[in-house]
Design a protein around this motif. Structure first.
Motif, PDB file in Angstrom:
ATOM      1  N   GLY A  52      38.085  35.802  43.032  1.00  0.00           N
ATOM      2  CA  GLY A  52      38.042  34.432  43.504  1.00  0.00           C
ATOM      3  C   GLY A  52      38.324  33.460  42.381  1.00  0.00           C
ATOM      4  O   GLY A  52      37.811  33.626  41.270  1.00  0.00           O
ATOM      5  N   VAL A  53      39.142  32.452  42.658  1.00  0.00           N
ATOM      6  CA  VAL A  53      39.425  31.391  41.697  1.00  0.00           C
ATOM      7  C   VAL A  53      39.325  30.054  42.422  1.00  0.00           C
ATOM      8  O   VAL A  53      39.526  29.976  43.641  1.00  0.00           O
ATOM      9  N   ALA A  54      39.000  28.998  41.651  1.00  0.00           N
ATOM     10  CA  ALA A  54      38.761  27.685  42.242  1.00  0.00           C
ATOM     11  C   ALA A  54      39.581  26.625  41.529  1.00  0.00           C
ATOM     12  O   ALA A  54      39.823  26.712  40.316  1.00  0.00           O
ATOM     13  N   ASP A  55      39.985  25.589  42.282  1.00  0.00           N
ATOM     14  CA  ASP A  55      40.639  24.462  41.634  1.00  0.00           C
ATOM     15  C   ASP A  55      39.573  23.485  41.140  1.00  0.00           C
ATOM     16  O   ASP A  55      38.364  23.724  41.285  1.00  0.00           O
ATOM     17  N   GLN A  88      44.688  36.623  35.126  1.00  0.00           N
ATOM     18  CA  GLN A  88      45.870  35.765  35.026  1.00  0.00           C
ATOM     19  C   GLN A  88      45.590  34.393  35.632  1.00  0.00           C
ATOM     20  O   GLN A  88      45.822  33.353  35.000  1.00  0.00           O
ATOM     21  N   LEU A  89      45.075  34.364  36.851  1.00  0.00           N
ATOM     22  CA  LEU A  89      44.882  33.110  37.572  1.00  0.00           C
ATOM     23  C   LEU A  89      43.790  32.241  36.955  1.00  0.00           C
ATOM     24  O   LEU A  89      43.888  31.010  36.938  1.00  0.00           O
ATOM     25  N   GLY A 143      39.481  27.897  37.883  1.00  0.00           N
ATOM     26  CA  GLY A 143      38.125  28.304  37.552  1.00  0.00           C
ATOM     27  C   GLY A 143      37.830  29.726  38.018  1.00  0.00           C
ATOM     28  O   GLY A 143      38.216  30.121  39.121  1.00  0.00           O
ATOM     29  N   TYR A 144      37.128  30.479  37.183  1.00  0.00           N
ATOM     30  CA  TYR A 144      36.823  31.882  37.478  1.00  0.00           C
ATOM     31  C   TYR A 144      35.556  31.983  38.328  1.00  0.00           C
ATOM     32  O   TYR A 144      34.474  31.595  37.899  1.00  0.00           O
ATOM     33  N   ILE A 145      35.696  32.514  39.536  1.00  0.00           N
ATOM     34  CA  ILE A 145      34.559  32.748  40.433  1.00  0.00           C
ATOM     35  C   ILE A 145      34.053  34.178  40.271  1.00  0.00           C
ATOM     36  O   ILE A 145      32.863  34.418  40.061  1.00  0.00           O
ATOM     37  N   THR A 146      34.945  35.141  40.364  1.00  0.00           N
ATOM     38  CA  THR A 146      34.559  36.553  40.254  1.00  0.00           C
ATOM     39  C   THR A 146      35.809  37.418  40.259  1.00  0.00           C
ATOM     40  O   THR A 146      36.880  36.968  40.685  1.00  0.00           O
ATOM     41  N   ASP A 147      35.656  38.660  39.785  1.00  0.00           N
ATOM     42  CA  ASP A 147      36.735  39.640  39.970  1.00  0.00           C
ATOM     43  C   ASP A 147      36.258  40.777  40.852  1.00  0.00           C
ATOM     44  O   ASP A 147      36.917  41.799  40.967  1.00  0.00           O
TER      45      ASP A 147
END
Length: 322
Positions: A39-42, A64-65, A70-74
């Motif tokens: 998950g990634v966030a703007d 990469q993203l 913003g890093y939410i989780t992998d």
């Protein structure tokens, strides 16, 4: 208390990460819809959940993203009923080049990943489909029909069966983000620009089927109350008659019916949904035929088709025969 041991630090770190993740999932089971996704966030907190199985590029996409977003989780995108997200910014589990070696646990700061904004909320859900071999492919984004989306997401959720109305709640979640998308791509480096539009609310037209689903009737409110109180009386099934077994949940989507049992989701089409719905209480083959005729009509030689459909449902554990 569980004690972990390992021959190397890398193996121990991977085991600890796994144990913590499992414990976190079990702790919130039934409260959250937990997608096996990165998950990634703007900057405004809109989140894209990119669902993928382990080993298919999810962590690479995260690393990469999240250098831009913003890093939410992998690992697990945990979504509350109101669409807000519980971030889980765990260390990323990075594969080593040596075959069989434990994954390295690398912190987000070490990789230069951005911190997620406060109060993130789900905006888009996409299935990651990394294309390997063949011609190089820039990202292609396309909508996924609701039935296919549910069937794809259920195996990649954790503890969804513990959520109230698990299939129906998943359909509501999918509807709230305008449907599930499939992202086909070759290299994660190409995803940043291609996925940017997905941070906007419902960036694509909804497929018509998204609005067509409706909950299938499981029990009346009175029957549900009796069932919960342990007072539901089992009716004997007359010889040769049929009755459906209990289901965890069920939803109708267009002409299909998805039934969630304790072990799997089963997709019924054709006359299957009518048989299952009609057999809420013990029912004869003649009654089933009459109900099917009212909806579909009966072709010549329908008895063979009906017998085959019933046998299939009995074999799947959805019907009991008296």
């Amino acid at each position: 208390m569980k004690h972990l041991g390992a021959d190397t630090f890398e193996v121990l770190a991977e085991a600890v990460t796994s144990e913590v993740t499992v414990a976190a999932i079990l702790e919130r089971a039934g409260e959250l819809t937990m997608l096996h996704a990165c998950g990634v966030a703007d900057a405004e907190g809109a989140v894209i959940a990119l669902v993928a199985k382990s080993g298919t590029g999810k962590t690479t996409a995260s690393s990469q993203l999240a250098q831009t977003f913003g890093y939410i989780t992998d690992e697990t995108v945990a979504i509350r009923a109101d669409g807000t997200i519980e971030p889980y910014p765990k260390p990323l589990s990075v594969k080593q080049t040596t075959t069989g070696a434990a994954k390295l646990q690398v912190g987000p700061d070490e990789l230069g990943l951005k911190v997620a904004p406060e109060s993130p909320r789900i905006t888009s859900i996409a299935l990651l489909d990394r294309v390997t071999g063949g011609e190089y492919q820039l990202p292609v984004i396309e909508p996924v029909p609701l039935v296919d989306a549910v069937l794809a997401l259920i195996p990649d959720t954790s503890s969804q069966a513990a959520v109230f109305q698990p299939l129906q709640s998943l359909c509501r979640l999918i509807d709230s983000v305008g449907g599930v998308l499939r992202v086909s791509y070759s290299e994660a480096a190409d995803l940043t620009d291609s996925l940017a539009p997905l941070f906007l609310a419902q960036p694509y037209d909804r497929p018509e089927v998204i609005t067509a689903w409706a909950p299938a009737l499981l029990e009346s409110e009175a029957e549900q109350a009796d069932h919960q109180a342990g007072e539901k009386k089992e009716e004997p099934i007359p010889g040769g008659w049929l009755q459906r077994t209990d289901a965890v949940d069920a939803v109708e989507i267009g002409g299909d019916l998805l039934v969630l049992t304790e072990t799997e989701v089963i997709r019924l089409s054709g006359i299957g949904p009518i048989i299952w719905q009609t057999a809420q209480r013990p029912v004869s083959l003649q009654t089933l035929a009459a109900r099917i005729e009212a909806v579909h009509g009966l072709p010549e030689g329908y008895e063979v088709l009906l017998d085959a459909a019933v046998e299939g449902l009995v074999g799947q554990g959805l019907l009991l025969r008296g």
